[in-house]
Design a protein around this motif. Structure first.
Motif, PDB file in Angstrom:
ATOM      1  N   ARG A 131      21.779 -14.893   2.390  1.00  0.00           N
ATOM      2  CA  ARG A 131      21.441 -13.489   2.801  1.00  0.00           C
ATOM      3  C   ARG A 131      20.975 -12.676   1.596  1.00  0.00           C
ATOM      4  NH1 ARG A 131      25.061  -9.014   3.788  1.00  0.00           N
ATOM      5  NH2 ARG A 131      24.336  -7.874   5.398  1.00  0.00           N
ATOM      6  N   ASP A 132      21.664 -12.825   0.295  1.00  0.00           N
ATOM      7  CA  ASP A 132      21.561 -12.200  -0.660  1.00  0.00           C
ATOM      8  C   ASP A 132      20.013 -12.308  -1.055  1.00  0.00           C
ATOM      9  OD1 ASP A 132      24.091 -11.356  -0.939  1.00  0.00           O
ATOM     10  OD2 ASP A 132      24.741 -12.940  -2.174  1.00  0.00           O
ATOM     11  N   TYR A 133      19.629 -13.602  -1.098  1.00  0.00           N
ATOM     12  CA  TYR A 133      18.240 -13.957  -1.345  1.00  0.00           C
ATOM     13  C   TYR A 133      17.074 -13.246  -0.563  1.00  0.00           C
ATOM     14  CZ  TYR A 133      13.854 -16.727  -2.402  1.00  0.00           C
ATOM     15  OH  TYR A 133      12.744 -17.156  -2.627  1.00  0.00           O
ATOM     16  N   GLY A 134      17.301 -13.135   0.767  1.00  0.00           N
ATOM     17  CA  GLY A 134      16.470 -12.266   1.652  1.00  0.00           C
ATOM     18  C   GLY A 134      16.290 -10.816   1.194  1.00  0.00           C
ATOM     19  N   GLN A 135      17.527 -10.411   1.009  1.00  0.00           N
ATOM     20  CA  GLN A 135      17.626  -8.915   0.520  1.00  0.00           C
ATOM     21  C   GLN A 135      16.899  -8.634  -0.815  1.00  0.00           C
ATOM     22  OE1 GLN A 135      21.760  -7.849   1.035  1.00  0.00           O
ATOM     23  NE2 GLN A 135      21.581  -7.574   3.071  1.00  0.00           N
ATOM     24  N   ALA A 136      17.225  -9.703  -1.572  1.00  0.00           N
ATOM     25  CA  ALA A 136      16.458  -9.571  -3.043  1.00  0.00           C
ATOM     26  C   ALA A 136      15.086  -9.611  -2.765  1.00  0.00           C
ATOM     27  CB  ALA A 136      17.057 -10.874  -3.854  1.00  0.00           C
ATOM     28  N   MET A 137      14.624 -10.522  -2.200  1.00  0.00           N
ATOM     29  CA  MET A 137      12.933 -10.667  -2.032  1.00  0.00           C
ATOM     30  C   MET A 137      12.411  -9.415  -1.203  1.00  0.00           C
ATOM     31  SD  MET A 137      12.223 -13.397  -3.429  1.00  0.00           S
ATOM     32  CE  MET A 137      10.441 -13.696  -2.905  1.00  0.00           C
ATOM     33  N   GLN A 138      13.069  -8.959  -0.512  1.00  0.00           N
ATOM     34  CA  GLN A 138      12.834  -7.558   0.089  1.00  0.00           C
ATOM     35  C   GLN A 138      12.733  -6.406  -1.099  1.00  0.00           C
ATOM     36  OE1 GLN A 138      14.901  -6.439   3.623  1.00  0.00           O
ATOM     37  NE2 GLN A 138      14.576  -8.214   4.721  1.00  0.00           N
ATOM     38  N   ALA A 139      13.938  -6.253  -1.698  1.00  0.00           N
ATOM     39  CA  ALA A 139      13.725  -5.378  -2.615  1.00  0.00           C
ATOM     40  C   ALA A 139      12.748  -5.476  -3.949  1.00  0.00           C
ATOM     41  CB  ALA A 139      15.248  -5.229  -3.397  1.00  0.00           C
ATOM     42  N   ARG A 140      12.540  -6.851  -4.332  1.00  0.00           N
ATOM     43  CA  ARG A 140      11.595  -7.215  -5.069  1.00  0.00           C
ATOM     44  C   ARG A 140       9.959  -6.740  -4.673  1.00  0.00           C
ATOM     45  NH1 ARG A 140       7.537 -10.039  -6.305  1.00  0.00           N
ATOM     46  NH2 ARG A 140       7.183 -10.710  -4.110  1.00  0.00           N
ATOM     47  N   GLN A 141       9.608  -6.980  -3.554  1.00  0.00           N
ATOM     48  CA  GLN A 141       8.567  -6.488  -2.940  1.00  0.00           C
ATOM     49  C   GLN A 141       8.515  -4.956  -2.982  1.00  0.00           C
ATOM     50  OE1 GLN A 141       5.704  -8.357  -2.089  1.00  0.00           O
ATOM     51  NE2 GLN A 141       4.828  -6.475  -2.476  1.00  0.00           N
ATOM     52  N   ALA A 142       9.466  -4.333  -2.647  1.00  0.00           N
ATOM     53  CA  ALA A 142       9.416  -2.510  -2.674  1.00  0.00           C
ATOM     54  C   ALA A 142       9.223  -2.427  -4.240  1.00  0.00           C
ATOM     55  CB  ALA A 142      10.885  -2.149  -2.007  1.00  0.00           C
ATOM     56  N   VAL A 143       9.777  -2.929  -5.090  1.00  0.00           N
ATOM     57  CA  VAL A 143       9.648  -2.505  -6.532  1.00  0.00           C
ATOM     58  C   VAL A 143       8.166  -2.877  -6.864  1.00  0.00           C
ATOM     59  CG1 VAL A 143      10.268  -3.191  -8.991  1.00  0.00           C
ATOM     60  CG2 VAL A 143      12.065  -3.037  -7.175  1.00  0.00           C
ATOM     61  N   VAL A 144       7.761  -4.103  -6.374  1.00  0.00           N
ATOM     62  CA  VAL A 144       6.270  -4.434  -6.886  1.00  0.00           C
ATOM     63  C   VAL A 144       5.368  -3.297  -6.248  1.00  0.00           C
ATOM     64  CG1 VAL A 144       4.342  -6.094  -6.576  1.00  0.00           C
ATOM     65  CG2 VAL A 144       6.482  -6.883  -7.206  1.00  0.00           C
ATOM     66  N   THR A 145       5.415  -3.014  -5.128  1.00  0.00           N
ATOM     67  CA  THR A 145       4.527  -1.926  -4.398  1.00  0.00           C
ATOM     68  C   THR A 145       4.609  -0.569  -5.052  1.00  0.00           C
ATOM     69  OG1 THR A 145       4.939  -3.028  -2.132  1.00  0.00           O
ATOM     70  CG2 THR A 145       4.177  -0.810  -2.071  1.00  0.00           C
ATOM     71  N   GLU A 146       5.747  -0.210  -5.496  1.00  0.00           N
ATOM     72  CA  GLU A 146       5.913   1.010  -5.997  1.00  0.00           C
ATOM     73  C   GLU A 146       5.204   1.121  -7.427  1.00  0.00           C
ATOM     74  OE1 GLU A 146       7.402   5.020  -6.901  1.00  0.00           O
ATOM     75  OE2 GLU A 146       6.848   3.835  -5.186  1.00  0.00           O
ATOM     76  N   LEU A 147       5.541  -0.231  -8.116  1.00  0.00           N
ATOM     77  CA  LEU A 147       4.860  -0.165  -9.567  1.00  0.00           C
ATOM     78  C   LEU A 147       3.237  -0.281  -9.240  1.00  0.00           C
ATOM     79  CD1 LEU A 147       7.055  -3.180 -11.344  1.00  0.00           C
ATOM     80  CD2 LEU A 147       7.215  -0.550 -11.582  1.00  0.00           C
ATOM     81  N   GLN A 148       2.872  -0.937  -8.537  1.00  0.00           N
ATOM     82  CA  GLN A 148       1.365  -0.872  -8.186  1.00  0.00           C
ATOM     83  C   GLN A 148       0.902   0.450  -8.062  1.00  0.00           C
ATOM     84  OE1 GLN A 148      -0.244  -3.185  -8.975  1.00  0.00           O
ATOM     85  NE2 GLN A 148       0.111  -5.338  -8.360  1.00  0.00           N
ATOM     86  N   ARG A 149       1.636   1.132  -7.282  1.00  0.00           N
ATOM     87  CA  ARG A 149       1.193   2.639  -7.152  1.00  0.00           C
ATOM     88  C   ARG A 149       1.232   3.372  -8.179  1.00  0.00           C
ATOM     89  NH1 ARG A 149       3.125   7.303  -6.039  1.00  0.00           N
ATOM     90  NH2 ARG A 149       5.285   6.794  -6.146  1.00  0.00           N
ATOM     91  N   VAL A 150       2.318   3.492  -8.936  1.00  0.00           N
ATOM     92  CA  VAL A 150       2.500   4.492  -9.809  1.00  0.00           C
ATOM     93  C   VAL A 150       1.418   4.211 -11.305  1.00  0.00           C
ATOM     94  CG1 VAL A 150       4.956   4.724  -9.305  1.00  0.00           C
ATOM     95  CG2 VAL A 150       4.235   3.236 -11.128  1.00  0.00           C
ATOM     96  N   VAL A 151       0.859   2.995 -11.335  1.00  0.00           N
ATOM     97  CA  VAL A 151      -0.069   2.881 -12.144  1.00  0.00           C
ATOM     98  C   VAL A 151      -1.396   3.461 -11.892  1.00  0.00           C
ATOM     99  CG1 VAL A 151       0.889   1.004 -13.301  1.00  0.00           C
ATOM    100  CG2 VAL A 151      -0.838   0.483 -11.665  1.00  0.00           C
ATOM    101  N   GLN A 152      -1.790   3.843 -10.755  1.00  0.00           N
ATOM    102  CA  GLN A 152      -3.114   4.685 -10.299  1.00  0.00           C
ATOM    103  C   GLN A 152      -3.040   6.141 -10.943  1.00  0.00           C
ATOM    104  OE1 GLN A 152      -5.228   2.542  -8.924  1.00  0.00           O
ATOM    105  NE2 GLN A 152      -3.642   0.983  -9.222  1.00  0.00           N
TER     106      GLN A 152
END
Length: 537
Positions: A131-152
């Motif tokens: 369960r921790d892994y699943g939550q970690a992967m969701q948070a990781r994707q949210a971080v990636v999405t935010e980083l990709q956005r803010v470099v624009q």
């Protein structure tokens, strides 16, 4: 008449003419060489200045990326770097700040919890680690999405203090702070500075692998000097763990090895943390300002990551208000006791509106278990998992196992055996406990059961978990943070407590910080993450 003799004509000195020609030719060559040298020196100087400028811009962008955070509903604040609970933008409902976890910390913690569950051969621990892994992967994707956005260009992120972060503009400012000014009129071409996120092979992290190394469950190609390699799949039991590149300080990396976020080859995923910065510089020739040239420059950097080894992550209290119980003489003995494992929980509850007391309790079913009356041993395992997770990825596995097998105190007075983690090492000590009523934290849980643990002798047990649900969104007023240990550590209770949840007349209240916020006192002081309490009837 004497004949007049006409003198012969004088010969011109050809050697002198040749010398003059050679001198003129040499002077022309030297002047041309000098002009070329001056131009070349100007070019080298402007090139080096442009390299310095683009590298400064790249480093500024990477530094900004290390400050960007998102607020995840399951894990709280997550970014590329850990941060202690000191940031004003993280204030919880109790006016104390909460921490920020790096995505590498979250992934490393999930992997460590899987290893521990596997070593203990415990199904409940394994399911919660998954369960921790699943939550970690969701948070990781949210971080990636935010980083990709803010470099624009024009996009803003937020740091842990709530401040706006303009990554592109900060990179431009850093570039222009290193002027490329050898040639007259040299300027950064407007709109040419571009940031791209990606990755590179053979980079490292500053995240330690599980210790001792025999528990790491990985091969030598996946780590270097006991640190995880970045952008390398470190699988465990079919789960993929790919850590992001990060170091103690923001640093330059080779731009020639840069790969875009979409070019990941055989890797299952990446968290793109290497930022490529590129820009065009226009140079104007001094002698002819109508003549210009444009030079393209590139640099890459990786962000820094603070590793926060919590000084006091929260302790596990195994409490005996009536003194020791002989058959429950170690943490392992408690978890393997037939009476503990078979007895159903009388109830599992959580306070929804606020802390209990004064707010009421509501029946609660723990995830995965999905019943408010599971075998009580399952409740204890969930609480154990939460304490282990709270200790973080630096927890020494052998130290944990040793502490679980170590003998508990045989004292007949009211006491607790306190399992504390410091620098990854678990220590166990005995402390007296008061007869106070423990509060139950908002949106956390507790469970109670009557146990037959010793040939017909009945006991009551209460398990209170303060760190089950971290973060402000789902974690309640205190964001899933521990309770100060001063709530239960004190003079021993006198007499036999009544057969009720309350162990004293005055309930303990959670502290509240000032309106402007404050560093959470449990960050550096002994605190209760989980309490398992056993008493005779």
């Amino acid at each position: 008449m004497r004949n007049r003799i006409t003198p012969a004509p004088r010969r011109r000195n050809k050697r002198g003419n040749t010398l003059a020609f050679l001198v003129g030719l040499l002077a022309t060559f030297l002047i041309a060489l000098l002009l070329f040298s001056l131009a070349f020196v100007r070019f080298l100087g402007s090139h080096q200045q442009q390299v310095t400028a683009i590298e400064s811009a790249s480093l500024a962008a990477a530094k900004d990326l290390s400050t960007i955070v998102i607020e995840d509903p399951n894990l709280g604040f997550v970014g590329l770097s850990d941060s202690p609970p000191i940031s004003t933008g993280t204030k919880a409902g109790d006016n104390f700040f909460v921490e920020v976890q790096s995505i590498n910390t979250v992934l490393a913690n999930a992997r460590l919890n899987m290893i521990i569950a596997d070593q203990l051969n415990d199904n409940i621990l394994a399911q919660y680690a998954a369960r921790d892994y699943g939550q970690a992967m969701q948070a990781r994707q949210a971080v990636v999405t935010e980083l990709q956005r803010v470099v624009q260009p024009g996009q803003l992120g937020r740091d842990a203090d709530g401040n706006a972060v303009n990554v592109t503009q900060d990179a431009i400012n850093a570039y222009n702070a290193n002027p490329v000014n050898i040639d007259h009129g040299s300027t950064l071409v407007p709109g040419s500075l571009k940031l791209t996120l990606g990755w590179e092979e053979n980079l490292l992290t500053n995240m330690k692998i599980p210790q001792p190394i025999q528990f790491a469950q990985m091969n030598s190609s996946q780590q270097q000097n006991d640190f995880y390699k970045a952008f390398t799949d470190v699988t465990f039991k079919g789960y993929d763990f790919v850590f992001a590149a990060a170091s103690d300080q923001t640093s330059l990396v080779d731009f020639r090895n840069f790969r875009t976020a979409s070019d990941i080859g055989a890797l299952p995923y990446i968290t793109p943390t290497v930022v490529r910065c590129e820009a065009d510089q226009q140079f104007v020739k001094e002698s002819d300002r109508s003549e210009t040239r444009v030079v393209h420059a590139i640099a890459c950097s990786q962000p820094s990551c603070l590793i926060d080894n919590r000084p006091a992550p929260g302790a596990l209290f195994v409490s005996f208000p009536n003194g020791a119980i002989g058959s429950l003489n170690s943490l392992t003995a408690i978890l393997t006791n037939n009476g503990v494992n078979r007895s159903p929980a009388d109830t599992t509850d959580e306070p929804i509106s606020g802390d209990y007391p004064p707010n009421t309790l509501s029946v609660y079913s723990l995830p995965i278990i999905n019943t408010p009356r599971p075998p009580y041993g399952q409740c204890l395992r969930v609480a154990l998992h939460d304490w282990i997770r709270r200790a973080g990825p630096g927890l020494n596995v052998q130290s944990l196992f040793d502490s679980m097998k170590s003998g508990l105190s045989t004292s007949n007075s009211a006491h607790a055996d306190v399992f504390q983690v410091s620098s990854g090492i678990v220590s166990v000590s005995e402390m007296p406990i008061a007869g106070s009523t423990l509060p139950i934290s908002n949106k956390q849980w507790y469970s109670v059961s009557g146990l037959d643990v010793n040939s017909g002798q009945m006991y009551d047990s209460y398990c209170t978990d303060y760190v089950f649900q971290p973060g402000r969104i789902n974690g309640g007023i205190h964001a899933g943070e521990p309770l100060l240990a001063s709530a239960i550590v004190g003079p021993g209770a006198t007499g036999k407590p009544p057969n009720t949840i309350a162990l004293g007349s005055t309930p303990v209240a959670f502290p509240t910080g000032p309106s402007q916020g404050a560093v959470r006192p449990t960050y550096s002081s002994l605190s209760v993450a989980v309490e398992m309490r056993f008493r005779s009837r």
